[in-house]
Design a protein around this motif. Structure first.
Motif, PDB file in Angstrom:
ATOM      1  N   ALA A  14      17.925  11.773 -41.749  1.00 49.28           N
ATOM      2  CA  ALA A  14      19.354  11.442 -41.662  1.00 49.28           C
ATOM      3  C   ALA A  14      19.957  11.974 -40.366  1.00 49.28           C
ATOM      4  CB  ALA A  14      20.093  12.018 -42.865  1.00 49.28           C
ATOM      5  N   PHE A  15      19.525  13.187 -39.972  1.00 50.43           N
ATOM      6  CA  PHE A  15      20.008  13.831 -38.742  1.00 50.43           C
ATOM      7  C   PHE A  15      19.575  13.014 -37.526  1.00 50.43           C
ATOM      8  CE2 PHE A  15      19.766  17.423 -35.581  1.00 50.43           C
ATOM      9  CZ  PHE A  15      21.127  17.727 -35.594  1.00 50.43           C
ATOM     10  N   ARG A  16      18.311  12.546 -37.558  1.00 50.11           N
ATOM     11  CA  ARG A  16      17.780  11.734 -36.462  1.00 50.11           C
ATOM     12  C   ARG A  16      18.509  10.387 -36.391  1.00 50.11           C
ATOM     13  NH1 ARG A  16      11.869   9.806 -37.475  1.00 50.11           N
ATOM     14  NH2 ARG A  16      13.049   8.431 -38.832  1.00 50.11           N
ATOM     15  N   PHE A  32      15.225  19.277 -27.197  1.00 45.13           N
ATOM     16  CA  PHE A  32      16.639  19.501 -27.499  1.00 45.13           C
ATOM     17  C   PHE A  32      16.945  19.138 -28.947  1.00 45.13           C
ATOM     18  CE2 PHE A  32      21.222  18.181 -27.271  1.00 45.13           C
ATOM     19  CZ  PHE A  32      21.727  19.466 -27.066  1.00 45.13           C
ATOM     20  N   PHE A  33      16.281  18.085 -29.450  1.00 39.44           N
ATOM     21  CA  PHE A  33      16.469  17.675 -30.843  1.00 39.44           C
ATOM     22  C   PHE A  33      16.024  18.786 -31.796  1.00 39.44           C
ATOM     23  CE2 PHE A  33      14.560  15.772 -34.695  1.00 39.44           C
ATOM     24  CZ  PHE A  33      15.705  15.225 -35.260  1.00 39.44           C
ATOM     25  N   LEU A  64      18.219  20.947 -34.414  1.00 39.11           N
ATOM     26  CA  LEU A  64      17.782  20.964 -35.811  1.00 39.11           C
ATOM     27  C   LEU A  64      17.693  22.403 -36.327  1.00 39.11           C
ATOM     28  CD1 LEU A  64      16.827  18.713 -37.824  1.00 39.11           C
ATOM     29  CD2 LEU A  64      14.501  19.324 -37.215  1.00 39.11           C
ATOM     30  N   ALA A  65      17.118  23.291 -35.487  1.00 37.96           N
ATOM     31  CA  ALA A  65      16.991  24.711 -35.851  1.00 37.96           C
ATOM     32  C   ALA A  65      18.365  25.353 -36.006  1.00 37.96           C
ATOM     33  CB  ALA A  65      16.178  25.439 -34.804  1.00 37.96           C
ATOM     34  N   LYS A  66      19.316  25.000 -35.127  1.00 34.08           N
ATOM     35  CA  LYS A  66      20.667  25.572 -35.178  1.00 34.08           C
ATOM     36  C   LYS A  66      21.418  25.140 -36.433  1.00 34.08           C
ATOM     37  CE  LYS A  66      21.023  28.104 -31.452  1.00 34.08           C
ATOM     38  NZ  LYS A  66      21.292  29.549 -31.600  1.00 34.08           N
ATOM     39  N   VAL A  67      21.219  23.870 -36.820  1.00 37.15           N
ATOM     40  CA  VAL A  67      21.959  23.343 -37.979  1.00 37.15           C
ATOM     41  C   VAL A  67      21.337  23.812 -39.296  1.00 37.15           C
ATOM     42  CG1 VAL A  67      22.621  21.213 -39.200  1.00 37.15           C
ATOM     43  CG2 VAL A  67      22.804  21.332 -36.715  1.00 37.15           C
ATOM     44  N   TYR A  68      19.979  23.761 -39.400  1.00 35.92           N
ATOM     45  CA  TYR A  68      19.336  24.000 -40.686  1.00 35.92           C
ATOM     46  C   TYR A  68      18.613  25.347 -40.831  1.00 35.92           C
ATOM     47  CZ  TYR A  68      20.252  19.095 -41.634  1.00 35.92           C
ATOM     48  OH  TYR A  68      20.856  17.885 -41.847  1.00 35.92           O
TER      49      TYR A  68
END
Length: 290
Positions: free
Chosen positions: A267-269, A280-281, A285-289
């Motif tokens: 969903a994020f992608r 960067f993706f 992803l690491a920052k959000v989850y």
């Protein structure tokens, strides 16, 4: 888009006759592919026409799926179904589309078992159709024989499918009466229902690997004795993957958490319409989850 950006221009995708771009057409067509053409709205009919013009493969796959579904939903005779499935199989073999070839091979491998679906169906339908024809020839109005709860045999089969997805303690009063009548008429359905229930109970109530091992072995012996084809397949799968299946009972953990997280990543992608810079993706992803 990239070329337009480099030139400092605003990219404008080519629009089709209904105002959709090709990307929009693909995204908006997914709902109509789950319906039969007679249930399409006016805009869906236009969209389907454009989609099938652009993508010939989607058209073939859609209509072959529809044809296979029709064989199962409209046929009540094993021999008629056999002939229609054989014709469908030949078309698929000729078409040579990989996904459908896999489905066709599965049907070929389990041909007789699949055709058994039409046996009980045909027996009841044939008898009722004969009675209807005889009544019509005599100029009488046919009235099917009613059971104790007011259902005909055909209605009993159609209306019982919901109760077979529940455990007996969740049946309503009318479902209890219907189940009693169904199991009296069809002994096989009764056995299959209770064996399914027993297997489900082993997985839902046991917390010990050794206890589960013993119970699965007992269940397997019953199935082997009963000799019902579909259950023999299930039992063989359990036997082939015995130790891996039993590992479930150690912590009773499944891969549900991994699947849920995978869905979040997808969903994020999708919200970025794809990924260009992978590093960067992964950072985002690491920052959000994390």
């Amino acid at each position: 888009m990239k070329a337009a950006k480099e030139k400092g221009e605003v990219y404008k995708a080519e629009e089709l006759e209904n105002g959709d771009t090709l990307r929009q057409l693909l995204a908006r067509s997914r709902y109509l592919l789950f319906k039969s053409p007679d249930k399409w709205t006016k805009s869906q009919k236009i969209r389907a026409e454009l989609l099938f013009k652009q993508f010939e493969d989607i058209k073939h796959v859609y209509y072959y799926s529809l044809e296979l579904g029709k064989i199962f939903s409209t046929n009540y005779d094993k021999d008629v179904a056999r002939a229609k499935l054989a014709l469908w199989y030949n078309k698929i073999e000729e078409y040579g589309y990989d996904t459908f070839t896999t489905v066709a091979n599965s049907i070929e491998n389990h041909y007789e078992r699949i055709l058994n679906f039409f046996v009980n169906r045909s027996t009841n339908a044939k008898e009722e159709n004969k009675a209807m024809k005889a009544a019509k020839e005599k100029g009488e109005v046919y009235k099917a024989e009613e059971l104790e709860n007011g259902d005909t045999l055909r209605q009993l089969l159609a209306r019982s499918r919901y109760l077979l997805f529940k455990s007996p303690d969740k049946w309503t009063k009318s479902q209890k009466i219907r189940a009693e009548l169904l199991f009296k008429q069809f002994e096989d359905i009764k056995h299959v229902y209770y064996y399914s229930l027993e297997l489900g109970k082993i997985f839902s109530t046991n917390y010990d690997k050794d206890v589960a091992r013993a119970k699965l072995a007992l269940w397997y012996n019953k199935i082997e004795e009963y000799g019902y084809d579909t259950f023999t397949t299930v039992a063989n799968s359990i036997e082939n993957h015995y130790e891996r299946i039993l590992n479930f009972f150690v912590n009773r953990s499944t891969n549900a958490a991994a699947e849920a997280f995978n869905a979040k990543i997808k969903a994020f992608r999708a919200s970025f319409r794809g990924v260009v810079d992978m590093s960067f993706f992964l950072f985002r992803l690491a920052k959000v989850y994390a």
